[in-house]
Design an enzyme around this catalytic site. Structure first.
Site, PDB file in Angstrom:
ATOM      1  N   GLU A  54       2.157  14.178   4.879  1.00  0.00           N
ATOM      2  CA  GLU A  54       2.831  12.963   4.407  1.00  0.00           C
ATOM      3  C   GLU A  54       3.527  12.292   5.593  1.00  0.00           C
ATOM      4  O   GLU A  54       4.232  12.953   6.357  1.00  0.00           O
ATOM      5  CB  GLU A  54       3.879  13.346   3.340  1.00  0.00           C
ATOM      6  CG  GLU A  54       4.643  12.153   2.800  1.00  0.00           C
ATOM      7  CD  GLU A  54       5.741  12.552   1.796  1.00  0.00           C
ATOM      8  OE1 GLU A  54       5.962  13.763   1.582  1.00  0.00           O
ATOM      9  OE2 GLU A  54       6.371  11.628   1.249  1.00  0.00           O
ATOM     10  N   GLU A  79       8.959  12.771   9.290  1.00  0.00           N
ATOM     11  CA  GLU A  79      10.037  11.807   9.025  1.00  0.00           C
ATOM     12  C   GLU A  79      10.842  11.643  10.309  1.00  0.00           C
ATOM     13  O   GLU A  79      10.979  12.571  11.095  1.00  0.00           O
ATOM     14  CB  GLU A  79      10.905  12.331   7.868  1.00  0.00           C
ATOM     15  CG  GLU A  79      12.190  11.570   7.552  1.00  0.00           C
ATOM     16  CD  GLU A  79      12.009  10.062   7.315  1.00  0.00           C
ATOM     17  OE1 GLU A  79      11.144   9.671   6.533  1.00  0.00           O
ATOM     18  OE2 GLU A  79      12.739   9.286   7.954  1.00  0.00           O
ATOM     19  N   ASP A 128       7.516   0.941   5.359  1.00  0.00           N
ATOM     20  CA  ASP A 128       8.113  -0.364   5.639  1.00  0.00           C
ATOM     21  C   ASP A 128       6.990  -1.406   5.807  1.00  0.00           C
ATOM     22  O   ASP A 128       6.101  -1.217   6.634  1.00  0.00           O
ATOM     23  CB  ASP A 128       8.949  -0.240   6.931  1.00  0.00           C
ATOM     24  CG  ASP A 128       9.851  -1.440   7.132  1.00  0.00           C
ATOM     25  OD1 ASP A 128       9.454  -2.553   6.733  1.00  0.00           O
ATOM     26  OD2 ASP A 128      10.950  -1.269   7.679  1.00  0.00           O
ATOM     27  N   ASP A 162       5.222  -0.948  -2.886  1.00  0.00           N
ATOM     28  CA  ASP A 162       5.756  -1.972  -3.807  1.00  0.00           C
ATOM     29  C   ASP A 162       5.357  -3.360  -3.316  1.00  0.00           C
ATOM     30  O   ASP A 162       5.545  -4.338  -4.030  1.00  0.00           O
ATOM     31  CB  ASP A 162       7.289  -1.887  -3.821  1.00  0.00           C
ATOM     32  CG  ASP A 162       7.858  -2.047  -2.422  1.00  0.00           C
ATOM     33  OD1 ASP A 162       7.485  -1.242  -1.541  1.00  0.00           O
ATOM     34  OD2 ASP A 162       8.657  -2.972  -2.193  1.00  0.00           O
ATOM     35  N   THR A 201       8.252   9.066  -5.857  1.00  0.00           N
ATOM     36  CA  THR A 201       9.107   9.229  -4.684  1.00  0.00           C
ATOM     37  C   THR A 201      10.470   8.623  -5.026  1.00  0.00           C
ATOM     38  O   THR A 201      10.616   7.972  -6.065  1.00  0.00           O
ATOM     39  CB  THR A 201       8.522   8.475  -3.472  1.00  0.00           C
ATOM     40  OG1 THR A 201       8.802   7.077  -3.614  1.00  0.00           O
ATOM     41  CG2 THR A 201       7.028   8.671  -3.343  1.00  0.00           C
ATOM     42  N   GLU A 202      11.436   8.773  -4.134  1.00  0.00           N
ATOM     43  CA  GLU A 202      12.761   8.208  -4.458  1.00  0.00           C
ATOM     44  C   GLU A 202      12.738   6.674  -4.448  1.00  0.00           C
ATOM     45  O   GLU A 202      13.353   6.039  -5.290  1.00  0.00           O
ATOM     46  CB  GLU A 202      13.883   8.772  -3.575  1.00  0.00           C
ATOM     47  CG  GLU A 202      13.736   8.604  -2.085  1.00  0.00           C
ATOM     48  CD  GLU A 202      13.028   9.774  -1.422  1.00  0.00           C
ATOM     49  OE1 GLU A 202      12.456  10.643  -2.123  1.00  0.00           O
ATOM     50  OE2 GLU A 202      13.014   9.808  -0.178  1.00  0.00           O
ATOM     51  N   PHE A 203      11.989   6.074  -3.514  1.00  0.00           N
ATOM     52  CA  PHE A 203      11.893   4.611  -3.502  1.00  0.00           C
ATOM     53  C   PHE A 203      11.188   4.119  -4.765  1.00  0.00           C
ATOM     54  O   PHE A 203      11.568   3.128  -5.357  1.00  0.00           O
ATOM     55  CB  PHE A 203      11.133   4.136  -2.248  1.00  0.00           C
ATOM     56  CG  PHE A 203      12.040   3.866  -1.077  1.00  0.00           C
ATOM     57  CD1 PHE A 203      12.694   4.904  -0.438  1.00  0.00           C
ATOM     58  CD2 PHE A 203      12.250   2.575  -0.613  1.00  0.00           C
ATOM     59  CE1 PHE A 203      13.537   4.656   0.642  1.00  0.00           C
ATOM     60  CE2 PHE A 203      13.086   2.320   0.456  1.00  0.00           C
ATOM     61  CZ  PHE A 203      13.729   3.358   1.089  1.00  0.00           C
ATOM     62  N   GLU A 204      10.153   4.853  -5.131  1.00  0.00           N
ATOM     63  CA  GLU A 204       9.384   4.475  -6.327  1.00  0.00           C
ATOM     64  C   GLU A 204      10.262   4.491  -7.575  1.00  0.00           C
ATOM     65  O   GLU A 204      10.227   3.558  -8.385  1.00  0.00           O
ATOM     66  CB  GLU A 204       8.232   5.475  -6.466  1.00  0.00           C
ATOM     67  CG  GLU A 204       7.295   5.220  -7.608  1.00  0.00           C
ATOM     68  CD  GLU A 204       6.081   6.151  -7.515  1.00  0.00           C
ATOM     69  OE1 GLU A 204       5.828   6.758  -6.445  1.00  0.00           O
ATOM     70  OE2 GLU A 204       5.392   6.295  -8.528  1.00  0.00           O
TER      71      GLU A 204
HETATM   72  C1  LIG Z   1      10.770   2.948   2.940  1.00  0.00           C
HETATM   73  S1  LIG Z   1      11.047   4.599   3.306  1.00  0.00           S
HETATM   74  C2  LIG Z   1      10.090   5.460   2.053  1.00  0.00           C
HETATM   75  C3  LIG Z   1      10.498   6.898   1.907  1.00  0.00           C
HETATM   76  C4  LIG Z   1       9.688   7.700   0.905  1.00  0.00           C
HETATM   77  N1  LIG Z   1       8.303   7.786   1.321  1.00  0.00           N
HETATM   78  C5  LIG Z   1       9.782   7.122  -0.479  1.00  0.00           C
HETATM   79  O1  LIG Z   1       8.794   6.580  -0.964  1.00  0.00           O
HETATM   80  O2  LIG Z   1      10.836   7.230  -1.096  1.00  0.00           O
HETATM   81  C6  LIG Z   1      10.073   4.834   4.766  1.00  0.00           C
HETATM   82  C7  LIG Z   1      10.403   6.107   5.508  1.00  0.00           C
HETATM   83  O3  LIG Z   1       9.520   6.241   6.605  1.00  0.00           O
HETATM   84  C8  LIG Z   1      10.252   6.685   7.725  1.00  0.00           C
HETATM   85  N2  LIG Z   1       9.520   6.190   8.900  1.00  0.00           N
HETATM   86  C9  LIG Z   1       9.472   4.908   9.345  1.00  0.00           C
HETATM   87  N3  LIG Z   1       8.652   4.817  10.402  1.00  0.00           N
HETATM   88  C10 LIG Z   1       8.162   6.059  10.621  1.00  0.00           C
HETATM   89  C11 LIG Z   1       7.264   6.605  11.586  1.00  0.00           C
HETATM   90  N4  LIG Z   1       6.711   5.844  12.516  1.00  0.00           N
HETATM   91  N5  LIG Z   1       6.994   7.931  11.516  1.00  0.00           N
HETATM   92  C12 LIG Z   1       7.561   8.717  10.566  1.00  0.00           C
HETATM   93  N6  LIG Z   1       8.412   8.245   9.631  1.00  0.00           N
HETATM   94  C13 LIG Z   1       8.714   6.939   9.658  1.00  0.00           C
HETATM   95  C14 LIG Z   1      11.615   6.083   7.565  1.00  0.00           C
HETATM   96  O4  LIG Z   1      12.606   6.787   8.273  1.00  0.00           O
HETATM   97  C15 LIG Z   1      11.810   6.146   6.058  1.00  0.00           C
HETATM   98  O5  LIG Z   1      12.446   7.334   5.646  1.00  0.00           O
END
Ligand SMILES: C[S@@+](CC[C@H](N)C(=O)[O-])C[C@H]1O[C@@H](n2cnc3c(N)ncnc32)[C@H](O)[C@@H]1O
Length: 224
Positions: A54, A79, A128, A162, A201-204
């Site tokens: 993941e 992460e 993101d 999303d 997921t938590e964001f979901e």
């Molecule tokens: C919008 S959050 C979504 C978190 C989780 N997947 C969820 O759906 O709840 C995106 C996550 O990706 C991590 N992230 C961003 N760029 C990354 C990268 N290049 N490699 C690993 N993790 C990354 C961020 O720190 C963040 O925790």
């Protein structure tokens, strides 16, 4: 970098950096240690079960839920943020999970520590969308040269977002990625047959429960 930090901790460092050390059974932050397992992750897990990766695991809800529900797989989660890694490890520890590990690493560097055909599947959940700076997105055509090295034939990438624009862009560029095929997609996961086996997921949970948003979902298969 880590050895330097742990020998000379400074006040302005993120306090969660230090806390990474409290969870050696769940967090690997040292790149050399991580890289030394390249091609040998089944030895690390002490089983021959398939490995799923993941990228961007956040606070670890998906990783923990997936590894708890599917004890016959190994879940590796990448992460960047220290606090999120520590929170994830605490969740895994509470459940005494043996089939999950978290890495402090960039998702772009997966080929440095994962060997050829070593993984069976991959999850990218709610990355993101980088609106206006789309070149920074984690899922884009050039990631497939890395995925190709580490994922076996028949392996699948599961993508949730999303962001409708990101979803459309992935569908569009996949038409030009050789050796991979979109085998399922929906712009409304919660009104699709895939909901039954969905792990949120938590964001979901935030998008669906609090904001009643639609979730876009794509499955991509490696054909050769
Ligand atoms: C919008 S959050 C979504 C978190 C989780 N997947 C969820 O759906 O709840 C995106 C996550 O990706 C991590 N992230 C961003 N760029 C990354 C990268 N290049 N490699 C690993 N993790 C990354 C961020 O720190 C963040 O925790």
């Amino acid at each position: 970098m880590w050895q330097h930090f742990f020998r000379n901790p400074r006040k302005n460092y993120n306090p969660y950096m230090e806390k990474l050390k409290d969870h050696p059974e769940y967090i690997i932050y040292d790149k050399e240690i991580m890289n030394s397992y390249k091609g040998k992750w089944n030895e690390y897990f002490k089983n021959d079960n398939p490995i799923y990766l993941e990228i961007g695991s956040g606070n670890g809800n998906f990783a923990v839920r997936n590894s708890e529900k599917n004890r016959d797989i190994n879940h590796m989660a990448v992460e960047l943020r220290f606090k999120r890694l520590v929170i994830s490890a605490e969740k895994a520890q509470k459940r005494d999970l043996k089939n999950v590990v978290f890495f402090r690493r960039r998702g772009e560097q997966i080929t440095d520590f994962i060997g050829e055909n070593e993984i069976t599947g991959m999850y990218i959940n709610f990355p993101d969308p980088w609106e206006g700076k789309e070149k920074n997105r984690i899922l884009q055509p050039n990631l497939f040269s890395n995925i190709d090295k580490i994922m076996g034939k028949g392996g699948k990438l599961f993508f949730k977002t999303d962001h409708y624009g990101y979803y459309c862009d992935v569908l569009e560029f996949m038409a030009g990625v050789d050796g991979y095929e979109v085998v399922y997609n929906t712009d409304d996961l919660y009104n699709s047959p895939k909901l039954e086996n969905n792990i949120s997921t938590e964001f979901e949970d935030l998008f669906v429960i609090k904001r009643s948003m639609k979730i876009n979902y794509i499955e991509i298969e490696k054909k050769n």
